[in-house]
Scaffold this motif. Structure first.
Motif, mmCIF file in Angstrom:
data_model
loop_
_atom_site.group_PDB
_atom_site.id
_atom_site.type_symbol
_atom_site.label_atom_id
_atom_site.label_comp_id
_atom_site.label_asym_id
_atom_site.label_seq_id
_atom_site.Cartn_x
_atom_site.Cartn_y
_atom_site.Cartn_z
ATOM 1 N N SER A 152 40.506 33.269 29.712
ATOM 2 C CA SER A 152 40.713 33.014 31.257
ATOM 3 C C SER A 152 41.693 32.251 31.488
ATOM 4 O O SER A 152 42.233 31.491 30.770
ATOM 5 N N VAL A 153 42.527 32.680 32.839
ATOM 6 C CA VAL A 153 43.619 32.061 33.331
ATOM 7 C C VAL A 153 43.411 31.714 34.744
ATOM 8 O O VAL A 153 42.676 32.579 35.360
ATOM 9 N N HIS A 154 43.733 30.457 34.975
ATOM 10 C CA HIS A 154 44.104 30.200 36.360
ATOM 11 C C HIS A 154 45.252 30.598 37.033
ATOM 12 O O HIS A 154 46.328 30.142 36.666
ATOM 13 N N ASP A 155 45.342 31.722 37.857
ATOM 14 C CA ASP A 155 46.623 32.306 38.563
ATOM 15 C C ASP A 155 46.866 31.390 39.566
ATOM 16 O O ASP A 155 46.560 31.475 40.713
ATOM 17 N N ALA A 156 48.362 30.680 39.231
ATOM 18 C CA ALA A 156 48.552 29.370 40.219
ATOM 19 C C ALA A 156 49.528 29.967 41.399
ATOM 20 O O ALA A 156 50.372 29.736 41.282
ATOM 21 N N GLY A 157 48.939 30.567 42.336
ATOM 22 C CA GLY A 157 49.597 30.967 43.869
ATOM 23 C C GLY A 157 49.881 32.432 43.558
ATOM 24 O O GLY A 157 50.765 32.950 43.125
ATOM 25 N N VAL A 158 48.801 33.074 44.259
ATOM 26 C CA VAL A 158 48.788 34.510 44.552
ATOM 27 C C VAL A 158 48.829 34.553 45.969
ATOM 28 O O VAL A 158 48.336 33.833 46.887
ATOM 29 N N ASP A 159 49.181 35.882 46.564
ATOM 30 C CA ASP A 159 48.900 36.052 48.047
ATOM 31 C C ASP A 159 47.651 37.104 48.400
ATOM 32 O O ASP A 159 47.211 37.568 47.428
ATOM 33 N N SER A 160 47.470 37.299 49.367
ATOM 34 C CA SER A 160 46.269 38.125 49.724
ATOM 35 C C SER A 160 46.329 39.553 49.185
ATOM 36 O O SER A 160 45.027 39.976 48.796
ATOM 37 N N SER A 161 47.464 40.268 49.158
ATOM 38 C CA SER A 161 47.525 41.508 48.656
ATOM 39 C C SER A 161 47.257 41.449 47.051
ATOM 40 O O SER A 161 46.730 42.367 46.469
ATOM 41 N N ASP A 162 47.633 40.217 46.282
ATOM 42 C CA ASP A 162 47.367 40.203 44.951
ATOM 43 C C ASP A 162 45.975 39.935 44.743
ATOM 44 O O ASP A 162 45.313 40.682 43.681
ATOM 45 N N ILE A 163 45.095 39.220 45.504
ATOM 46 C CA ILE A 163 43.689 39.206 45.407
ATOM 47 C C ILE A 163 43.134 40.716 45.557
ATOM 48 O O ILE A 163 42.215 40.808 45.047
ATOM 49 N N ALA A 164 43.516 41.361 46.491
ATOM 50 C CA ALA A 164 42.834 42.822 46.740
ATOM 51 C C ALA A 164 43.472 43.600 45.545
ATOM 52 O O ALA A 164 42.257 44.167 44.953
ATOM 53 N N LEU A 165 44.438 43.359 44.880
ATOM 54 C CA LEU A 165 44.555 44.178 43.566
ATOM 55 C C LEU A 165 43.864 43.627 42.314
ATOM 56 O O LEU A 165 43.235 44.543 41.602
ATOM 57 N N TYR A 166 43.401 42.329 42.172
ATOM 58 C CA TYR A 166 42.558 41.825 41.465
ATOM 59 C C TYR A 166 41.177 42.355 41.707
ATOM 60 O O TYR A 166 40.447 42.955 40.772
ATOM 61 N N LYS A 167 40.608 42.473 42.827
ATOM 62 C CA LYS A 167 39.359 42.837 43.196
ATOM 63 C C LYS A 167 39.271 44.503 42.716
ATOM 64 O O LYS A 167 38.411 44.695 42.050
ATOM 65 N N SER A 168 40.442 45.163 42.932
ATOM 66 C CA SER A 168 40.457 46.573 42.451
ATOM 67 C C SER A 168 40.281 46.767 41.013
ATOM 68 O O SER A 168 39.602 47.588 40.556
ATOM 69 N N LEU A 169 41.083 45.852 40.345
ATOM 70 C CA LEU A 169 40.983 45.995 38.751
ATOM 71 C C LEU A 169 39.708 45.475 38.371
ATOM 72 O O LEU A 169 39.139 46.234 37.363
ATOM 73 N N ALA A 170 38.974 44.761 38.873
ATOM 74 C CA ALA A 170 37.737 44.115 38.305
ATOM 75 C C ALA A 170 36.710 45.222 38.694
ATOM 76 O O ALA A 170 35.875 45.598 37.672
ATOM 77 N N GLN A 171 36.602 45.965 39.808
ATOM 78 C CA GLN A 171 35.668 47.021 40.058
ATOM 79 C C GLN A 171 36.023 48.111 39.365
ATOM 80 O O GLN A 171 34.876 48.892 39.079
ATOM 81 N N SER A 172 37.367 48.540 38.801
ATOM 82 C CA SER A 172 37.415 49.633 38.090
ATOM 83 C C SER A 172 37.293 49.234 36.534
ATOM 84 O O SER A 172 37.824 49.965 35.778
ATOM 85 N N ASN A 173 37.058 48.074 36.151
ATOM 86 C CA ASN A 173 36.950 47.716 34.578
ATOM 87 C C ASN A 173 38.091 47.494 33.944
ATOM 88 O O ASN A 173 38.160 48.078 32.974
ATOM 89 N N GLN A 174 39.181 47.220 34.583
ATOM 90 C CA GLN A 174 40.402 47.104 34.110
ATOM 91 C C GLN A 174 41.042 45.678 33.733
ATOM 92 O O GLN A 174 42.113 45.497 33.736
ATOM 93 N N MET A 175 40.167 44.621 33.686
ATOM 94 C CA MET A 175 40.377 43.325 33.516
ATOM 95 C C MET A 175 39.823 42.921 32.096
ATOM 96 O O MET A 175 38.784 42.784 32.154
ATOM 97 N N PRO A 176 40.769 42.789 31.042
ATOM 98 C CA PRO A 176 40.357 42.125 29.894
ATOM 99 C C PRO A 176 40.205 40.691 29.753
ATOM 100 O O PRO A 176 39.869 40.066 28.816
ATOM 101 N N ILE A 177 40.576 40.022 30.945
ATOM 102 C CA ILE A 177 40.521 38.599 30.859
ATOM 103 C C ILE A 177 40.081 38.121 32.110
ATOM 104 O O ILE A 177 39.956 38.837 33.066
#
Length: 550
Positions: A240-265
């Motif tokens: 697990s990692v606390h990503d210290a400082g992302v913008d709104s577009s990064d949050i959208a990317l993370y959501k997309s990666l999580a929904q497509s099972n592409q997050m190993p962490i």
């Protein structure tokens, strides 16, 4: 029996006999932390993403034909390690750019940059990170001139190791419209020579002047970098990692990666304030993916700069630079506005503060605004808490504020910190023991890519206060050392607590997530000077093995 009655029975049979995958890892030296005490076990059983049982000393492992068994070969099993402060995208990009970490001179940094450029001839801009003039023989900032010799026509932008300064060549400054007449922005500095000409070094907010001329990354560019970073992080034992400082577009990317099972962490994202659309993003509220791999419940605000570039905001002048007290990146009014807005919206506030002035200001604002917003339960944090007035140390516990600290900063900064702040202020710097004695919670991290993301480097630094060459003897200000248990706690259950996740991760117990690592050496029974060398053999997140050394 009707079909309508048979179908639910068949479905239940399918769920319990097909979907329910139970695994036991046996023949291990298992360690976890329970009620601040070390707990040992010799086998661990989990089904899908949840832990079923820890087999303690006298427990016998009973295995049936439906259980998968992994022989741990007597190796050590630990809870998955958590980095409470890293920069995932920057780390991913650093893996794709010039690596300047460890360079011993300006000339070596230029040589590495040239070698990288020859291997990547299609790049428009050359990007890099990792230089640190304090570790160079001359101990002075670099200049555009040395880059211009080999890069007369291609823009080059190289960030300092802490990300709080950048080094540009003349072509990059030309594209950004930087001239002798360009003035330094608030919260930043353009380093100029005796004739008033920009030397090529830009500090803190001034870095944005060069950044404005760089073509923005595409979403696909960012996804490639994020995935590269995440796969690298799990190979080091981070779950697990606390990503210290992302913008709104990064949050959208993370959501997309999580929904497509592409997050190993697991990623716990902090929205950077201010950043594009930050208010709209806060208005949409907190977010958690169904599998708990992506969480957004906090914000990151930056009060000051870094010590190495003399951007950390101090109450008195730098000991090695009279007249310079560093930089506050926001006015007190604006900093207060950002903090209060986030607290009112129900978000945990994590404020970067390195200098004693920035830390005192942040604690003062927290004291006022936590009471006003009734938000103490949100567990607000100070990121770094690096140089503290001794009188501020008890305030962390009093206000319920978490100290989010990075042990390797101490062992990296030890060669220049006393020079920067003197013998008196250093007593409140990197003060882990003083904070722990004052009942503060320390959430450990690394601040990668400023430092290596390898958590065993941080565990080693916490315990020894030494670098990898075992210097200085007995450790740097050894009275601030942590015990091995305290250090592991800061990288597990306390880091989980700092992200409001202690009920699902941070320790190994029945019903919690199956996040754990198998490592070569016994952390609790090996020479402390070798802790940084511990090798990760396998990493499991949500019950899935996401890294195998083989």
């Amino acid at each position: 029996m009707t079909l309508s009655k048979i179908i639910p029975i068949l479905l239940l049979f399918y769920i319990t006999n097909v979907i329910a995958n139970t695994t036991i890892i046996s023949n291990i030296k298992g360690y976890s932390i329970e009620n601040k005490q070390l707990k040992s076990f010799h086998a661990l059983q989990f089904t899908n993403d949840k832990i079923d049982k820890l087999y303690l000393e006298n427990d016998k492992v009973i295995i049936d034909e439906n259980i998968t068994v992994i022989n741990g070969q007597g190796k050590t099993l630990l809870p998955g390690l958590i980095d409470a402060h890293g920069h995932v995208l920057s780390y991913g990009l650093s893996l794709l750019n010039v690596d300047l970490v460890g360079t011993t001179s300006e000339e070596e940094a230029v040589k590495r940059t040239l070698e990288y450029a020859k291997k990547n001839p299609d790049l428009d801009w050359i990007h890099g990170r990792g230089w640190n003039q304090v570790q160079w023989k001359k101990n002075t900032f670099p200049t555009a001139k040395t880059l211009d010799v080999v890069f007369p026509n291609q823009p080059v932008w190289l960030k300092r190791i802490d990300g709080h300064a950048g080094w540009a060549n003349s072509k990059a400054m030309e594209l950004a419209g930087i001239t002798a007449k360009t003035t330094s922005p608030d919260g930043g500095e353009i380093i100029k020579d005796a004739k008033g000409r920009p030397t090529g070094v830009f500090i803190d907010n001034a870095m944005a002047l060069i950044g404005a001329a760089i073509p923005p990354l595409t979403s696909e560019d960012k996804k490639i970098a994020l995935k590269k970073a995440m796969h690298s992080l799990v190979s080091m034992g981070l779950t697990s990692v606390h990503d210290a400082g992302v913008d709104s577009s990064d949050i959208a990317l993370y959501k997309s990666l999580a929904q497509s099972n592409q997050m190993p962490i697991r990623i716990n994202a902090m929205l950077y304030l201010p950043s594009p659309e930050w208010q709209d993003t806060l208005d949409k509220g907190l977010y958690k993916s169904q599998d708990d791999l992506f969480l957004f419940n906090s914000v990151k605000i930056q009060a000051d700069g870094a010590l190495g570039s003399r951007g950390a905001a101090l109450i008195e002048d730098y000991s090695d630079h009279a007249g310079n007290k560093g930089l506050l990146l926001h006015s007190s009014a604006n900093l207060s506005k950002y903090i209060e807005t986030a607290m009112t919206a129900g978000f945990q506030v994590n404020t970067h503060a390195i200098g004693d002035n920035a830390n005192t200001l942040t604690l003062d604002l927290y004291e006022k605004l936590i009471d006003k917003t009734e938000s103490q339960a949100l567990r607000h944090r100070i990121e770094h808490a690096q140089i503290l007035q001794l009188s501020d140390i008890p305030r962390f516990d009093q206000l319920g504020v978490i100290a989010s600290m990075q042990a390797t900063h101490a062992t990296s900064d030890k060669n220049m910190a006393v020079e920067r702040i003197g013998d008196k202020r250093i007593l409140g710097a990197y003060a882990w023991r003083k904070l722990l004695n004052a009942n503060a919670v320390i959430a450990a991290g690394s601040d990668f890519p400023v430092e290596s993301p390898n958590p065993f480097f941080g565990l080693h630094a916490s315990v020894t206060r030494q670098d990898h060459a075992n210097t200085p003897e007995n450790g740097w200000f050894p009275e601030e050392k942590m015990t091995r248990l305290e250090s592991l706690k800061s990288f597990t259950i306390d880091a989980a607590y700092s992200g409001h996740q202690e009920n699902i991760i941070g320790s190994l117990a029945e019903g919690k997530k199956a996040d754990f690592i198998l490592v070569e050496d016994d952390y609790f029974n090996m020479p402390e000077e070798n802790i940084w060398k511990i090798k990760v053999l396998g990493t499991w997140v949500n019950g899935k093995q996401v890294f195998n050394i083989n």
